[in-house]
Write a protein that holds these residues in place. Sequence first.
Motif, PDB file in Angstrom:
ATOM      1  N   GLU A   6       0.591  -1.624   0.262  1.00 60.27           N
ATOM      2  CA  GLU A   6      -0.273   0.037  -0.249  1.00 60.27           C
ATOM      3  C   GLU A   6       1.558   1.219   0.171  1.00 60.27           C
ATOM      4  OE1 GLU A   6       0.348  -1.149   3.892  1.00 60.27           O
ATOM      5  OE2 GLU A   6      -0.355  -2.666   2.546  1.00 60.27           O
ATOM      6  N   LYS A   7       1.847   0.796   0.091  1.00 58.92           N
ATOM      7  CA  LYS A   7       2.838   2.787   0.330  1.00 58.92           C
ATOM      8  C   LYS A   7       4.268   2.114  -0.739  1.00 58.92           C
ATOM      9  CE  LYS A   7       2.966   3.529   5.210  1.00 58.92           C
ATOM     10  NZ  LYS A   7       3.248   3.575   6.418  1.00 58.92           N
ATOM     11  N   THR A   8       4.223   1.011  -1.484  1.00 59.39           N
ATOM     12  CA  THR A   8       4.850   1.578  -3.039  1.00 59.39           C
ATOM     13  C   THR A   8       4.554   0.807  -4.036  1.00 59.39           C
ATOM     14  OG1 THR A   8       6.328  -0.304  -1.584  1.00 59.39           O
ATOM     15  CG2 THR A   8       7.329  -0.566  -2.997  1.00 59.39           C
ATOM     16  N   ARG A   9       4.224   1.617  -4.985  1.00 62.02           N
ATOM     17  CA  ARG A   9       3.906   1.523  -6.608  1.00 62.02           C
ATOM     18  C   ARG A   9       5.186   2.189  -7.185  1.00 62.02           C
ATOM     19  NH1 ARG A   9       2.778   6.611  -8.951  1.00 62.02           N
ATOM     20  NH2 ARG A   9       4.360   8.831  -7.477  1.00 62.02           N
ATOM     21  N   ILE A  10       4.496   1.478  -8.260  1.00 64.32           N
ATOM     22  CA  ILE A  10       5.513   1.311  -9.546  1.00 64.32           C
ATOM     23  C   ILE A  10       5.472   2.638 -10.849  1.00 64.32           C
ATOM     24  CG2 ILE A  10       6.607   0.391 -11.851  1.00 64.32           C
ATOM     25  CD1 ILE A  10       6.535  -2.284 -10.357  1.00 64.32           C
ATOM     26  N   ARG A  15       7.405  10.093 -17.932  1.00 61.92           N
ATOM     27  CA  ARG A  15       6.496   9.691 -18.842  1.00 61.92           C
ATOM     28  C   ARG A  15       5.479   9.075 -17.815  1.00 61.92           C
ATOM     29  NH1 ARG A  15      10.608   8.926 -21.986  1.00 61.92           N
ATOM     30  NH2 ARG A  15      11.161   6.848 -21.685  1.00 61.92           N
ATOM     31  N   GLU A  16       3.983   9.132 -18.131  1.00 65.47           N
ATOM     32  CA  GLU A  16       3.544   8.030 -17.968  1.00 65.47           C
ATOM     33  C   GLU A  16       3.212   6.807 -18.042  1.00 65.47           C
ATOM     34  OE1 GLU A  16      -0.428   9.234 -18.470  1.00 65.47           O
ATOM     35  OE2 GLU A  16      -1.341   9.970 -17.134  1.00 65.47           O
ATOM     36  N   ILE A  17       2.762   6.000 -17.095  1.00 63.74           N
ATOM     37  CA  ILE A  17       3.151   4.646 -17.583  1.00 63.74           C
ATOM     38  C   ILE A  17       1.843   3.984 -17.054  1.00 63.74           C
ATOM     39  CG2 ILE A  17       5.703   4.529 -17.795  1.00 63.74           C
ATOM     40  CD1 ILE A  17       5.569   2.947 -15.180  1.00 63.74           C
ATOM     41  N   GLU A  18       1.858   2.641 -17.609  1.00 62.65           N
ATOM     42  CA  GLU A  18       0.575   1.843 -17.543  1.00 62.65           C
ATOM     43  C   GLU A  18       0.577   0.679 -16.291  1.00 62.65           C
ATOM     44  OE1 GLU A  18      -3.556  -0.378 -19.325  1.00 62.65           O
ATOM     45  OE2 GLU A  18      -2.209   1.949 -20.224  1.00 62.65           O
ATOM     46  N   VAL A  19      -0.006   0.862 -14.944  1.00 56.51           N
ATOM     47  CA  VAL A  19       0.286  -0.294 -14.798  1.00 56.51           C
ATOM     48  C   VAL A  19      -1.262  -1.176 -14.425  1.00 56.51           C
ATOM     49  CG1 VAL A  19       1.426  -1.207 -11.925  1.00 56.51           C
ATOM     50  CG2 VAL A  19       2.133   0.733 -13.516  1.00 56.51           C
ATOM     51  N   VAL A  24      -0.639   5.174 -14.206  1.00 60.32           N
ATOM     52  CA  VAL A  24       0.577   6.393 -13.203  1.00 60.32           C
ATOM     53  C   VAL A  24       0.858   7.721 -13.652  1.00 60.32           C
ATOM     54  CG1 VAL A  24       2.071   5.600 -11.520  1.00 60.32           C
ATOM     55  CG2 VAL A  24       0.577   3.716 -12.157  1.00 60.32           C
ATOM     56  N   PRO A  25       1.180   9.098 -12.673  1.00 65.36           N
ATOM     57  CA  PRO A  25       2.076   9.879 -13.110  1.00 65.36           C
ATOM     58  C   PRO A  25       3.003   9.713 -13.095  1.00 65.36           C
ATOM     59  CG  PRO A  25       0.774  10.256 -11.453  1.00 65.36           C
ATOM     60  CD  PRO A  25       0.316   9.054 -11.638  1.00 65.36           C
ATOM     61  N   PRO A  26       3.626  10.561 -13.873  1.00 63.89           N
ATOM     62  CA  PRO A  26       5.401  10.685 -13.794  1.00 63.89           C
ATOM     63  C   PRO A  26       5.492  10.927 -11.999  1.00 63.89           C
ATOM     64  CG  PRO A  26       4.682  12.285 -15.193  1.00 63.89           C
ATOM     65  CD  PRO A  26       3.354  11.212 -14.775  1.00 63.89           C
ATOM     66  N   GLY A  27       6.859  10.989 -11.640  1.00 63.70           N
ATOM     67  CA  GLY A  27       7.529  10.948 -10.804  1.00 63.70           C
ATOM     68  C   GLY A  27       6.750  10.625  -9.405  1.00 63.70           C
ATOM     69  N   PHE A  28       7.392  10.890  -8.088  1.00 61.27           N
ATOM     70  CA  PHE A  28       6.786   9.994  -6.801  1.00 61.27           C
ATOM     71  C   PHE A  28       6.950  11.168  -5.800  1.00 61.27           C
ATOM     72  CE2 PHE A  28      11.128   9.112  -7.743  1.00 61.27           C
ATOM     73  CZ  PHE A  28      11.605   9.312  -6.170  1.00 61.27           C
ATOM     74  N   ASP A  29       6.421  11.252  -4.621  1.00 61.08           N
ATOM     75  CA  ASP A  29       6.342  12.185  -3.398  1.00 61.08           C
ATOM     76  C   ASP A  29       7.111  11.382  -2.337  1.00 61.08           C
ATOM     77  OD1 ASP A  29       5.224  14.510  -4.665  1.00 61.08           O
ATOM     78  OD2 ASP A  29       2.594  13.513  -3.966  1.00 61.08           O
ATOM     79  N   PHE A  30       8.110  11.524  -1.635  1.00 65.77           N
ATOM     80  CA  PHE A  30       8.806  11.210  -0.674  1.00 65.77           C
ATOM     81  C   PHE A  30       9.523  12.761   0.310  1.00 65.77           C
ATOM     82  CE2 PHE A  30      13.237   9.852   1.096  1.00 65.77           C
ATOM     83  CZ  PHE A  30      12.564   8.575   2.222  1.00 65.77           C
TER      84      PHE A  30
END
Length: 180
Positions: A6-10, A15-19, A24-30
Amino acid sequence: LQLKPEKTRICHTLREIEVDGEKVPPGFDFLGFNIRQYPKGKHTSGKSGGPHNRLLGFKTHIKPDKEAIKAHTEKVKEVIRNHKTAPQAALIKHLNPIITGWARYYSGVVSKEIFSKLDNILWQQLRAWVVSRCGNAEYKTLRKYYRTGMAKLSNGDERKDKWIFQTKDGLRLQKHAWTP
């Protein structure tokens, strides 16, 4: 090392990808930061380094994430709301550590534009605070709470600034943009 689903994603940072059928939008929050890459042309692109120094076609930007900005704005708003009848000096003493701490935490990343936006929001909130006390927002009324003067930046530099929320004694409210 265990990863929590629940706290992990690819994700991809450019670029936007499909999982699993979901975009899934590009980038991540940390830790309150948004890490993402932006496509760039040849004049502003990052370089690979090393002997060949090739253009990458993108540049990595780390910015404060939207939730952190919203939480900070809400915290400042709450302090102003709780000090509606307090003197200007008390409000400044409560806001300065909040603004300074937040600005220093995000000072090492791409945050100049966000600092300016936050200062604009703060101006609007303080203007509303003045209106709640005085009943109007005319220039003459605002001049009782705002002054023009030299602002001391965090790195020791000084610059002339207009509309500094400041008491007659010289106690002034720190602006986000004063943090380099």
